[in-house]
Write an enzyme that holds these catalytic residues in place. Sequence first.
Site, short mmCIF file in Angstrom:
data_model
loop_
_atom_site.label_atom_id
_atom_site.label_comp_id
_atom_site.label_asym_id
_atom_site.label_seq_id
_atom_site.Cartn_x
_atom_site.Cartn_y
_atom_site.Cartn_z
N PRO A 230 39.97 16.18 14.58
CA PRO A 230 40.50 15.07 13.77
C PRO A 230 39.40 14.45 12.91
CG PRO A 230 40.14 14.34 16.03
CD PRO A 230 39.78 15.81 15.98
N ARG B 271 40.42 12.26 9.48
CA ARG B 271 41.08 11.08 8.89
C ARG B 271 41.56 10.10 9.95
NH1 ARG B 271 43.81 11.42 3.96
NH2 ARG B 271 43.86 13.67 4.23
N TYR C 71 45.11 12.69 -5.59
CA TYR C 71 46.33 13.02 -4.84
C TYR C 71 47.48 12.07 -5.14
CZ TYR C 71 42.60 14.94 -1.79
OH TYR C 71 41.49 15.56 -1.28
N CYS D 297 36.13 5.62 -17.93
CA CYS D 297 36.82 5.91 -19.19
C CYS D 297 37.81 7.05 -19.06
CB CYS D 297 35.78 6.20 -20.27
SG CYS D 297 34.64 4.83 -20.40
N TYR E 228 37.60 10.33 3.47
CA TYR E 228 37.67 10.94 2.14
C TYR E 228 37.51 9.88 1.04
CZ TYR E 228 39.40 14.56 5.20
OH TYR E 228 39.51 15.45 6.24
C1 LIG Z 1 39.55 18.92 6.82
C2 LIG Z 1 39.59 19.64 8.10
C3 LIG Z 1 39.84 18.96 9.30
C4 LIG Z 1 40.12 17.48 9.35
O1 LIG Z 1 41.32 17.12 8.76
P1 LIG Z 1 41.84 15.62 8.92
O2 LIG Z 1 43.10 15.58 8.17
O3 LIG Z 1 40.81 14.73 8.35
O4 LIG Z 1 42.03 15.37 10.39
C5 LIG Z 1 39.78 19.67 10.46
N1 LIG Z 1 39.54 21.00 10.47
C6 LIG Z 1 39.30 21.69 9.35
C7 LIG Z 1 39.04 23.15 9.43
C8 LIG Z 1 39.32 21.04 8.13
O5 LIG Z 1 39.11 21.74 7.00
#
Ligand SMILES: *Cc1c(COP(=O)(O)O)cnc(C)c1O
Length: 421
Positions: free
Chosen positions: A276, A278, A318, A346, A375
């Site tokens: 995890p 995010r 996004y 700009c 992010y």
């Molecule tokens: C980006 C990524 C994550 C984390 O994703 P989250 O949405 O931030 O939890 C985990 N594993 C891999 C391989 C990723 O590329």
Amino acid sequence: MDHFNYQNGHLCAEDVRLSRIAAEVGTPVYVYSTATLTRHFGLFQQALEWTPHLVCYAVKANSNLAILKLMGDLGAGMDVVSGGEYARAKAAGVPGERIVFSGVGKTIAEMRMALEGGIRQFNVESEAELQALSQLADSMGAVAPIAIRVNPDVDAKTHEKIATGKSENKFGIPIAKAREVYAEAARLPGLQVVGVDMHIGSQLTDLDPYRQAYAKMADLVRALRGDGHTITRLDMGGGLGIPYRRDNNAPPLPIEYGQVIRDAVGDLGCEIEIEPGRNIVGNAGILLASVIYLKEGEGRDFLILDAAMNDLLRPAMYGAHHDIVPVNEPTLGAEVSAMDVVGPVCETGDTFQKGTQLPAMMAGDLVAFRSAGAYGAAMASEYNTRPLVPEVLVSGDQFAVIRARPSIEEILARDTIPEWL
Ligand SMILES: *Cc1c(COP(=O)(O)O)cnc(C)c1O
């Protein structure tokens, strides 16, 4: 739940007023809460209490060394996707045996770095990478522990730019080919097969895609064991979503996610890894900004902030939403009006929100973008030669600058004008 609340009319990070941070560090600035980070990590630990496991924090969500140190001290492993992130994890004191290396384009130099410094496993994403890693490890007299990232071809039902588990995405090996590729891995020197890996996308707000993917993973593990492979670890990836709007239906909780994992693969006797990012850091951070101008346009008003798309790219990239709240708590029943909240860059894309209902604002007033810990700073740039946004970590009533704002001189000093010009 986070630790950014109003106390006596002032928005605070834990027990520190954001206005105090703005006065001492300036804006724009990211502010993170230690208590929220600790709490969120704990929720994942709790969700996997039923099994041997390692929560590998996804470094790319927020790679500040102080955040990594905090996570590492809590017992986290790390999921890294570049040599730079690997170096960050090591510099934060995380031992190699707790670092997994993901990503579709690992270079020889990056793989060497990890083999020399110690690595828990490489999550291999292609046959070409398998060959390259085998050759490298063999030439070093090393053995590279590997899991193969399998693409289960499920729809993660998230934004197309962060969906990674459909067959048309660049990630992993098609699940139909997995047994063949595992057989190849077993034949190659310098490799030790330890597990299976999946990561189907980011900001998932529904558990069903996980259920579908993990059911396919369980079937694959049984087949691989039948083929004679020893599978002791399952890397379930990351991606669990967070609420970006306070009024929204909340996404599933880590504990519910842990139960989905248990239902799907709990009987296989494997050590479980999750990645995890995010969900741990997203709601543990805000972006603090100041109002520069209020501008009356034709039929709409613009609130021009000192934060811009280079500091927080998600809205431009996004179409993402971040709640924007005044740092001075609006009085009950205060009049609000619609404003387009924009930055100074700009580009028309430098728009954070349109028609946001906000109370009357003046130049110098502070606002906070919620849920900006993931992010956010990690994707920031110096576009328009705007100094890279600084970061602050709060714990209780104390705070520290964990990345300082560079001076304009420092920025210019990075460029070189050739002698012959
Ligand atoms: C980006 C990524 C994550 C984390 O994703 P989250 O949405 O931030 O939890 C985990 N594993 C891999 C391989 C990723 O590329």
